[in-house]
Design a protein around this motif. Sequence first.
Motif, PDB file in Angstrom:
ATOM      1  N   UNK A 137      19.319 -65.108 -29.754  1.00  0.00           N
ATOM      2  CA  UNK A 137      19.065 -65.529 -31.022  1.00  0.00           C
ATOM      3  C   UNK A 137      17.595 -65.240 -31.097  1.00  0.00           C
ATOM      4  N   UNK A 138      17.445 -64.653 -32.342  1.00  0.00           N
ATOM      5  CA  UNK A 138      16.291 -64.068 -32.871  1.00  0.00           C
ATOM      6  C   UNK A 138      15.771 -64.602 -34.197  1.00  0.00           C
ATOM      7  N   UNK A 139      14.310 -64.381 -34.601  1.00  0.00           N
ATOM      8  CA  UNK A 139      14.441 -64.376 -36.416  1.00  0.00           C
ATOM      9  C   UNK A 139      14.600 -63.321 -37.137  1.00  0.00           C
ATOM     10  N   UNK A 140      14.896 -62.718 -36.560  1.00  0.00           N
ATOM     11  CA  UNK A 140      14.955 -60.562 -36.803  1.00  0.00           C
ATOM     12  C   UNK A 140      15.477 -60.141 -36.064  1.00  0.00           C
ATOM     13  N   UNK A 141      16.304 -59.051 -36.354  1.00  0.00           N
ATOM     14  CA  UNK A 141      17.032 -57.529 -35.166  1.00  0.00           C
ATOM     15  C   UNK A 141      16.513 -56.395 -36.304  1.00  0.00           C
ATOM     16  N   UNK A 142      16.119 -55.635 -35.600  1.00  0.00           N
ATOM     17  CA  UNK A 142      16.536 -54.227 -36.238  1.00  0.00           C
ATOM     18  C   UNK A 142      17.650 -53.745 -36.444  1.00  0.00           C
ATOM     19  N   UNK A 143      17.703 -52.802 -37.331  1.00  0.00           N
ATOM     20  CA  UNK A 143      19.169 -52.475 -37.458  1.00  0.00           C
ATOM     21  C   UNK A 143      18.960 -51.073 -37.752  1.00  0.00           C
ATOM     22  N   UNK A 144      19.926 -50.174 -37.335  1.00  0.00           N
ATOM     23  CA  UNK A 144      20.179 -48.767 -38.107  1.00  0.00           C
ATOM     24  C   UNK A 144      20.919 -48.795 -38.160  1.00  0.00           C
ATOM     25  N   UNK A 145      21.048 -48.581 -39.996  1.00  0.00           N
ATOM     26  CA  UNK A 145      22.434 -48.120 -40.894  1.00  0.00           C
ATOM     27  C   UNK A 145      21.908 -47.390 -42.212  1.00  0.00           C
ATOM     28  N   UNK A 146      22.442 -46.524 -41.711  1.00  0.00           N
ATOM     29  CA  UNK A 146      22.103 -44.966 -43.656  1.00  0.00           C
ATOM     30  C   UNK A 146      20.892 -43.909 -43.355  1.00  0.00           C
ATOM     31  N   UNK A 147      20.426 -44.831 -41.852  1.00  0.00           N
ATOM     32  CA  UNK A 147      19.835 -43.424 -41.544  1.00  0.00           C
ATOM     33  C   UNK A 147      18.127 -44.039 -41.591  1.00  0.00           C
ATOM     34  N   UNK A 148      18.807 -45.781 -41.542  1.00  0.00           N
ATOM     35  CA  UNK A 148      17.479 -45.701 -41.430  1.00  0.00           C
ATOM     36  C   UNK A 148      16.477 -46.819 -40.547  1.00  0.00           C
ATOM     37  N   UNK A 149      15.986 -48.192 -40.593  1.00  0.00           N
ATOM     38  CA  UNK A 149      15.484 -49.275 -40.099  1.00  0.00           C
ATOM     39  C   UNK A 149      15.097 -50.017 -40.155  1.00  0.00           C
ATOM     40  N   UNK A 150      16.258 -51.087 -40.749  1.00  0.00           N
ATOM     41  CA  UNK A 150      16.208 -52.382 -41.522  1.00  0.00           C
ATOM     42  C   UNK A 150      15.685 -52.916 -40.703  1.00  0.00           C
TER      43      UNK A 150
END
Length: 276
Positions: A137-150
């Motif tokens: 569990x973290x405050x936020x996570x990187x996620x690959x979506x629609x060709x970008x990292x959010x």
Amino acid sequence: MKLKFSKMHGLGNDFVVVDGVRQSIELTPEQIKALGDRRFGIGFDQLLLVSAPERPENDFRYRIFNNDGGEVEQCGNGARCFVRFVTEQRLTNKQSIRVETAKGVIVPKLDKSGTVTVDMGVPHFAPAQIPFVADKEAISYPLEAAGRTVEISVVSMGNPHAVQVVDDVATAPVEEVGKAIESHPRFPERVNAGFMQIVARNEIRLRVYERGAGETLACGTGACAAVVAGIRRGLLDGAVTVHALGGDLTIEWAGEGAPVLMTGPAVTVFTGEIDV
Ligand SMILES: N[C@H](CCC[C@H](N)C(=O)O)C(=O)O
């Protein structure tokens, strides 16, 4: 069968609300999709089914169906319309009601001015619906979506939300990135995708690409999830004004373990009946 309903909205997030206490209702996902069609049916973002509670200490049970026909766990704007509906339909004379949902009890309260405040329950950050957060569990996570990292924060209000911070909601790629996040493999039950712009420490603008409905004019649980994510990221505090496309909500959260309180309007547009 004749189905009596009310057409309602919370800041433009619109609903068909059905009394399942005095009518016996069984709707298939196909029937719900047909009723939700904005050309061939009544049209709604979600259908809300009011029914009797399973436990005596509660007043009602609340089932929520997206316009894709799928049943989901929670709906914030719907909860405000719910209490206005059961009051207007004289299903209760209580101001504050206890409503069973698929993920716990919520307590909407209709005040004299017609505004509704809802105790939306305690947010969770490692919900079973989203396995990848369970072990770290973290405050936020990187996620690959629609060709970008959010960078997304995961918040469950009973239903799952993936919230990111953007510079300007007006230019945020909500359709493209929201759609990719909604059906991302990391979310086996899909997810609601929030795009939050920080205006001040007690003010945000928010757009939400909703699971099973697409972008809506407002998302109550999305507003709760965004404020909780913003507070956990150290960007927000206190009572936060959330500017959705359809209008404003006030969200308050006192921190870990505390419930989220949501305040906003609920409107009945018309009542009707339809053959199903
Ligand atoms: N699309 C959501 C349900 C409706 C939530 C939204 N309309 C609200 O006001 O909270 C989901 O699939 O979890």
